[in-house]
Design a protein around this motif. Structure first.
Motif, PDB file in Angstrom:
ATOM      1  N   ASP A 249       0.827  -1.285   0.015  1.00  0.00           N
ATOM      2  CA  ASP A 249       0.121   0.070  -0.010  1.00  0.00           C
ATOM      3  C   ASP A 249       0.822   1.266   0.143  1.00  0.00           C
ATOM      4  O   ASP A 249       0.368   2.469  -0.323  1.00  0.00           O
ATOM      5  CB  ASP A 249      -0.906   0.037   1.099  1.00  0.00           C
ATOM      6  CG  ASP A 249      -2.001  -1.038   1.132  1.00  0.00           C
ATOM      7  OD1 ASP A 249      -2.485  -1.335  -0.064  1.00  0.00           O
ATOM      8  OD2 ASP A 249      -2.775  -1.300   1.923  1.00  0.00           O
ATOM      9  N   ASP A 250       2.021   1.295   0.444  1.00  0.00           N
ATOM     10  CA  ASP A 250       2.924   2.095   0.173  1.00  0.00           C
ATOM     11  C   ASP A 250       3.739   2.341  -0.850  1.00  0.00           C
ATOM     12  O   ASP A 250       4.988   2.970  -0.968  1.00  0.00           O
ATOM     13  CB  ASP A 250       4.001   2.153   1.492  1.00  0.00           C
ATOM     14  CG  ASP A 250       3.215   2.469   2.915  1.00  0.00           C
ATOM     15  OD1 ASP A 250       2.477   3.205   3.167  1.00  0.00           O
ATOM     16  OD2 ASP A 250       3.740   1.756   3.852  1.00  0.00           O
ATOM     17  N   GLN A 251       3.252   1.686  -1.999  1.00  0.00           N
ATOM     18  CA  GLN A 251       3.990   1.436  -3.267  1.00  0.00           C
ATOM     19  C   GLN A 251       5.431   1.033  -3.154  1.00  0.00           C
ATOM     20  O   GLN A 251       6.398   1.397  -3.765  1.00  0.00           O
ATOM     21  CB  GLN A 251       3.840   2.828  -3.854  1.00  0.00           C
ATOM     22  CG  GLN A 251       2.632   3.639  -4.044  1.00  0.00           C
ATOM     23  CD  GLN A 251       1.975   2.415  -5.113  1.00  0.00           C
ATOM     24  OE1 GLN A 251       2.264   2.197  -6.200  1.00  0.00           O
ATOM     25  NE2 GLN A 251       0.446   2.345  -4.505  1.00  0.00           N
TER      26      GLN A 251
ATOM     27  N   SER B  35      -3.473  -5.073  -1.997  1.00  0.00           N
ATOM     28  CA  SER B  35      -4.986  -5.002  -1.343  1.00  0.00           C
ATOM     29  C   SER B  35      -5.789  -4.586  -2.195  1.00  0.00           C
ATOM     30  O   SER B  35      -6.959  -4.848  -1.907  1.00  0.00           O
ATOM     31  CB  SER B  35      -4.666  -3.817  -0.056  1.00  0.00           C
ATOM     32  OG  SER B  35      -4.262  -2.552  -0.784  1.00  0.00           O
ATOM     33  N   LYS B  36      -5.536  -3.939  -3.630  1.00  0.00           N
ATOM     34  CA  LYS B  36      -6.340  -3.729  -4.410  1.00  0.00           C
ATOM     35  C   LYS B  36      -6.603  -4.685  -5.364  1.00  0.00           C
ATOM     36  O   LYS B  36      -7.652  -4.872  -6.019  1.00  0.00           O
ATOM     37  CB  LYS B  36      -6.086  -2.436  -5.078  1.00  0.00           C
ATOM     38  CG  LYS B  36      -6.036  -1.095  -4.305  1.00  0.00           C
ATOM     39  CD  LYS B  36      -5.774   0.125  -4.949  1.00  0.00           C
ATOM     40  CE  LYS B  36      -5.645   1.446  -3.944  1.00  0.00           C
ATOM     41  NZ  LYS B  36      -5.529   2.712  -4.669  1.00  0.00           N
ATOM     42  N   ARG B  37      -5.640  -5.592  -5.842  1.00  0.00           N
ATOM     43  CA  ARG B  37      -5.572  -6.468  -6.530  1.00  0.00           C
ATOM     44  C   ARG B  37      -4.925  -7.732  -6.208  1.00  0.00           C
ATOM     45  O   ARG B  37      -3.892  -8.069  -6.225  1.00  0.00           O
ATOM     46  CB  ARG B  37      -5.267  -6.199  -8.013  1.00  0.00           C
ATOM     47  CG  ARG B  37      -5.312  -7.513  -9.220  1.00  0.00           C
ATOM     48  CD  ARG B  37      -4.918  -7.076 -10.458  1.00  0.00           C
ATOM     49  NE  ARG B  37      -3.515  -6.825 -10.665  1.00  0.00           N
ATOM     50  CZ  ARG B  37      -2.888  -6.785 -11.618  1.00  0.00           C
ATOM     51  NH1 ARG B  37      -3.744  -6.523 -12.853  1.00  0.00           N
ATOM     52  NH2 ARG B  37      -1.503  -6.449 -11.877  1.00  0.00           N
TER      53      ARG B  37
ATOM     54  N   ILE C 279      -1.106 -14.630  -2.125  1.00  0.00           N
ATOM     55  CA  ILE C 279       0.183 -13.975  -1.700  1.00  0.00           C
ATOM     56  C   ILE C 279      -0.184 -12.751  -0.594  1.00  0.00           C
ATOM     57  O   ILE C 279      -1.097 -11.945  -0.857  1.00  0.00           O
ATOM     58  CB  ILE C 279       0.878 -13.231  -2.824  1.00  0.00           C
ATOM     59  CG1 ILE C 279       1.081 -14.459  -3.974  1.00  0.00           C
ATOM     60  CG2 ILE C 279       2.156 -12.448  -2.373  1.00  0.00           C
ATOM     61  CD1 ILE C 279       1.534 -13.476  -5.126  1.00  0.00           C
ATOM     62  N   GLY C 280       0.404 -12.966   0.539  1.00  0.00           N
ATOM     63  CA  GLY C 280       0.135 -11.772   1.532  1.00  0.00           C
ATOM     64  C   GLY C 280       1.364 -11.022   1.902  1.00  0.00           C
ATOM     65  O   GLY C 280       2.312 -11.494   1.063  1.00  0.00           O
ATOM     66  N   PRO C 281       1.362 -10.010   2.729  1.00  0.00           N
ATOM     67  CA  PRO C 281       2.395  -9.329   2.978  1.00  0.00           C
ATOM     68  C   PRO C 281       3.787  -9.800   3.447  1.00  0.00           C
ATOM     69  O   PRO C 281       4.867  -9.437   3.375  1.00  0.00           O
ATOM     70  CB  PRO C 281       2.048  -8.224   4.229  1.00  0.00           C
ATOM     71  CG  PRO C 281       0.648  -8.134   3.780  1.00  0.00           C
ATOM     72  CD  PRO C 281      -0.017  -9.490   3.379  1.00  0.00           C
TER      73      PRO C 281
END
Length: 289
Positions: A159-161, A247-249, A268-270
């Motif tokens: 999410d922080d790119q 989180s978006k895709r 796939i998670g963080p």
């Protein structure tokens, strides 16, 4: 799993050398030094290649901190499908050059080697018909995994790119597997996901039926493929994996066995691959290694 000889000292670097295929050079390879020798003696053939180039891994500044020497030899007889091959990568401090002690050395029997983007070394271990690769971290030389499915390398965003390099492999134990846990007749294979040069997830895939496990492990009657897919949707993704944050895709890693008509999907998670929400074919089980 089969081991290779590896000695290393910690090192932080970012990529400057990419796409070095055994026996060939990328067209853009300015500043890379190559020594190539080929000889024939009767029906015997020998190829001896050495490639030198500077590299830096995971550094935003002070580029070209490492000098890489990639050496490949191949020997074979024109009348025989069998052959010998050896790959050696020595990494030196750029200031000391090849006269200094290597920061680390990776050696393995293999037919080809390639330095991939994002600080990864790929060695083709399959000297005959066997499909077999290994992936090492270029920054330290550490072996990340061995795989009998073609290695899968892709990128993800949070999410922080912040971009992460992901590399996945699926190890299928041979009949003479030395690791007792992997030699269990219910084992189908070991799935590994490495993130930014470190192992994030290892998952053991097993089958309730040993005969089914044996069929899925077969090197000759079955094939295994890895792909990145959009979770809940059909079709594999290519270079578009990092266009949006996870989180978006949401994305998943898929392992497929085309002969058996099976496909396993793991989100796939963080922190790596997740078993929650996984699509697991009937009769198979996935558990942390």
């Amino acid at each position: 799993m089969t081991r290779l000889r590896l000695t290393c000292r910690p090192l932080l670097l970012a990529l400057g050398l990419s796409g070095l295929l055994a026996g060939s050079l990328p067209a853009w390879a300015d500043g890379i030094s190559v020594t190539s020798k080929a000889s024939a003696n009767g029906d015997s053939r020998l190829i001896d290649n050495t490639i030198l180039g500077f590299s830096s891994c995971r550094q935003d500044h002070d580029a070209d901190r490492m000098l890489l020497r990639l050496h490949l030899t191949r020997k074979w007889d024109v009348n025989s499908p069998e052959g010998e091959g050896h790959v050696r990568l020595d990494a030196f401090d750029a200031k000391a050059g090849t006269s200094g002690t290597p920061l680390y050395t990776v050696e393995a029997e293999g037919s080809a080697a390639q330095i991939l983007p994002d600080c990864l070394l790929q060695i083709d271990r399959g000297l005959e018909d066997l499909e077999w690769w290994q992936i090492n971290d270029l920054a330290s030389g550490t072996l990340l995994f061995e795989t009998m499915a073609e290695p899968l390398v892709f990128a993800t965003l949070d999410d922080d790119q912040i971009r992460s390099t992901q590399a996945a492999g699926f190890y299928v134990p041979p009949d003479d597997e030395a690791d007792k846990k992997l030699a269990d007749p219910h084992v189908v294979g070991l799935l590994t996901l490495a993130t930014d040069g470190k192992i994030a997830t290892r998952l053991l895939v097993t089958a309730a039926d040993p005969a089914k496990a044996a069929a899925l492990r077969s090197y000759w009657d079955e094939r295994r493929y890895l792909a990145v897919v959009e979770t809940g949707k059909p079709g594999a993704l290519g270079a578009a994996t990092a266009e949006q944050p996870l989180s978006k895709r949401p994305l998943s890693v898929e392992v497929s066995w085309p002969v058996a008509g099976l496909a396993l999907r793991l989100p796939i998670g963080p922190a790596g691959l997740k078993t929650e929400g996984a699509v697991i074919p009937a009769g198979l089980k996935v558990a942390p290694w």
